[in-house]
Design a protein around this motif. Structure first.
Motif, PDB file in Angstrom:
ATOM      1  N   TRP A  33     -42.443  21.921 -58.993  1.00 43.33           N
ATOM      2  CA  TRP A  33     -43.137  22.878 -58.133  1.00 43.33           C
ATOM      3  C   TRP A  33     -44.364  22.256 -57.490  1.00 43.33           C
ATOM      4  N   CYS A  34     -44.604  22.625 -56.242  1.00 48.52           N
ATOM      5  CA  CYS A  34     -45.884  22.380 -55.603  1.00 48.52           C
ATOM      6  C   CYS A  34     -46.543  23.745 -55.511  1.00 48.52           C
ATOM      7  N   HIS A  35     -47.555  23.956 -56.310  1.00 46.47           N
ATOM      8  CA  HIS A  35     -48.176  25.272 -56.368  1.00 46.47           C
ATOM      9  C   HIS A  35     -48.972  25.596 -55.099  1.00 46.47           C
ATOM     10  N   ASP A  36     -49.418  24.574 -54.390  1.00 44.57           N
ATOM     11  CA  ASP A  36     -50.146  24.825 -53.147  1.00 44.57           C
ATOM     12  C   ASP A  36     -49.216  25.334 -52.051  1.00 44.57           C
ATOM     13  N   CYS A  37     -48.022  24.751 -51.963  1.00 44.25           N
ATOM     14  CA  CYS A  37     -47.070  25.104 -50.890  1.00 44.25           C
ATOM     15  C   CYS A  37     -45.999  26.085 -51.349  1.00 44.25           C
ATOM     16  N   GLY A  48     -33.782   9.906 -60.266  1.00 44.75           N
ATOM     17  CA  GLY A  48     -34.791   9.178 -61.014  1.00 44.75           C
ATOM     18  C   GLY A  48     -35.533  10.085 -61.977  1.00 44.75           C
ATOM     19  N   GLU A  49     -36.486   9.502 -62.688  1.00 44.78           N
ATOM     20  CA  GLU A  49     -37.227  10.253 -63.701  1.00 44.78           C
ATOM     21  C   GLU A  49     -38.655  10.574 -63.287  1.00 44.78           C
ATOM     22  N   ASN A  50     -39.086  10.109 -62.137  1.00 39.20           N
ATOM     23  CA  ASN A  50     -40.448  10.368 -61.687  1.00 39.20           C
ATOM     24  C   ASN A  50     -40.534  11.692 -60.954  1.00 39.20           C
ATOM     25  N   SER A  51     -41.698  12.322 -61.043  1.00 38.87           N
ATOM     26  CA  SER A  51     -41.914  13.564 -60.311  1.00 38.87           C
ATOM     27  C   SER A  51     -41.881  13.289 -58.818  1.00 38.87           C
ATOM     28  N   PRO A  52     -41.182  14.115 -58.070  1.00 39.41           N
ATOM     29  CA  PRO A  52     -41.129  13.895 -56.616  1.00 39.41           C
ATOM     30  C   PRO A  52     -42.422  14.352 -55.947  1.00 39.41           C
ATOM     31  N   ASP A  53     -42.606  13.911 -54.729  1.00 39.17           N
ATOM     32  CA  ASP A  53     -43.716  14.400 -53.910  1.00 39.17           C
ATOM     33  C   ASP A  53     -43.242  15.609 -53.121  1.00 39.17           C
ATOM     34  N   CYS A  54     -44.144  16.524 -52.875  1.00 37.48           N
ATOM     35  CA  CYS A  54     -43.827  17.724 -52.105  1.00 37.48           C
ATOM     36  C   CYS A  54     -43.410  17.330 -50.692  1.00 37.48           C
ATOM     37  N   PRO A  55     -42.290  17.832 -50.208  1.00 34.88           N
ATOM     38  CA  PRO A  55     -41.863  17.502 -48.849  1.00 34.88           C
ATOM     39  C   PRO A  55     -42.775  18.100 -47.771  1.00 34.88           C
ATOM     40  N   ALA A  59     -48.131  16.027 -51.935  1.00 37.61           N
ATOM     41  CA  ALA A  59     -48.753  15.979 -53.259  1.00 37.61           C
ATOM     42  C   ALA A  59     -47.681  15.851 -54.339  1.00 37.61           C
ATOM     43  N   ALA A  60     -48.059  15.291 -55.485  1.00 34.73           N
ATOM     44  CA  ALA A  60     -47.129  15.187 -56.608  1.00 34.73           C
ATOM     45  C   ALA A  60     -46.779  16.591 -57.101  1.00 34.73           C
ATOM     46  N   MET A  61     -45.502  16.790 -57.380  1.00 32.51           N
ATOM     47  CA  MET A  61     -45.049  18.092 -57.857  1.00 32.51           C
ATOM     48  C   MET A  61     -45.090  18.119 -59.382  1.00 32.51           C
ATOM     49  N   GLU A  62     -45.225  19.307 -59.959  1.00 26.42           N
ATOM     50  CA  GLU A  62     -45.342  19.493 -61.397  1.00 26.42           C
ATOM     51  C   GLU A  62     -44.045  20.080 -61.955  1.00 26.42           C
ATOM     52  N   PHE A  63     -43.556  19.526 -63.070  1.00 29.03           N
ATOM     53  CA  PHE A  63     -42.332  20.023 -63.684  1.00 29.03           C
ATOM     54  C   PHE A  63     -42.628  21.253 -64.520  1.00 29.03           C
TER      55      PHE A  63
END
Length: 74
Positions: A33-37, A48-55, A59-63
């Motif tokens: 989730w991107c809580h801002d958007c 992959g295993e890394n958190s994606p960036d918000c499209p 910003a980095a997204m939170e699981f």
């Protein structure tokens, strides 16, 4: 009385569902989730295993995990 009987059956069926909590049977454990958007990407859609960036904002997204089988995410 038929209304009460139908209502009772509907409520009983909703609590007996084996797939409560919104899962679709594809082994998803939650979503990023991107809580801002308010952007959401399911974990099974991320490579992959890394958190994606918000499209939207980059910003980095939170699981966050899926709700449990009781429908509660606590």
């Amino acid at each position: 009385m038929e209304f009460v009987s139908n209502l009772r059956e509907t409520l009983k069926a909703s609590t007996e569902s084996a797939n409560r909590g919104g899962g679709t049977g594809d082994n998803s454990k939650g979503a990023y989730w991107c809580h801002d958007c308010a952007e959401r990407i399911r974990d099974v859609d991320v490579e992959g295993e890394n958190s994606p960036d918000c499209p939207d904002c980059g910003a980095a997204m939170e699981f966050e995990r899926s709700p449990s089988s009781t429908g509660c995410a606590c």
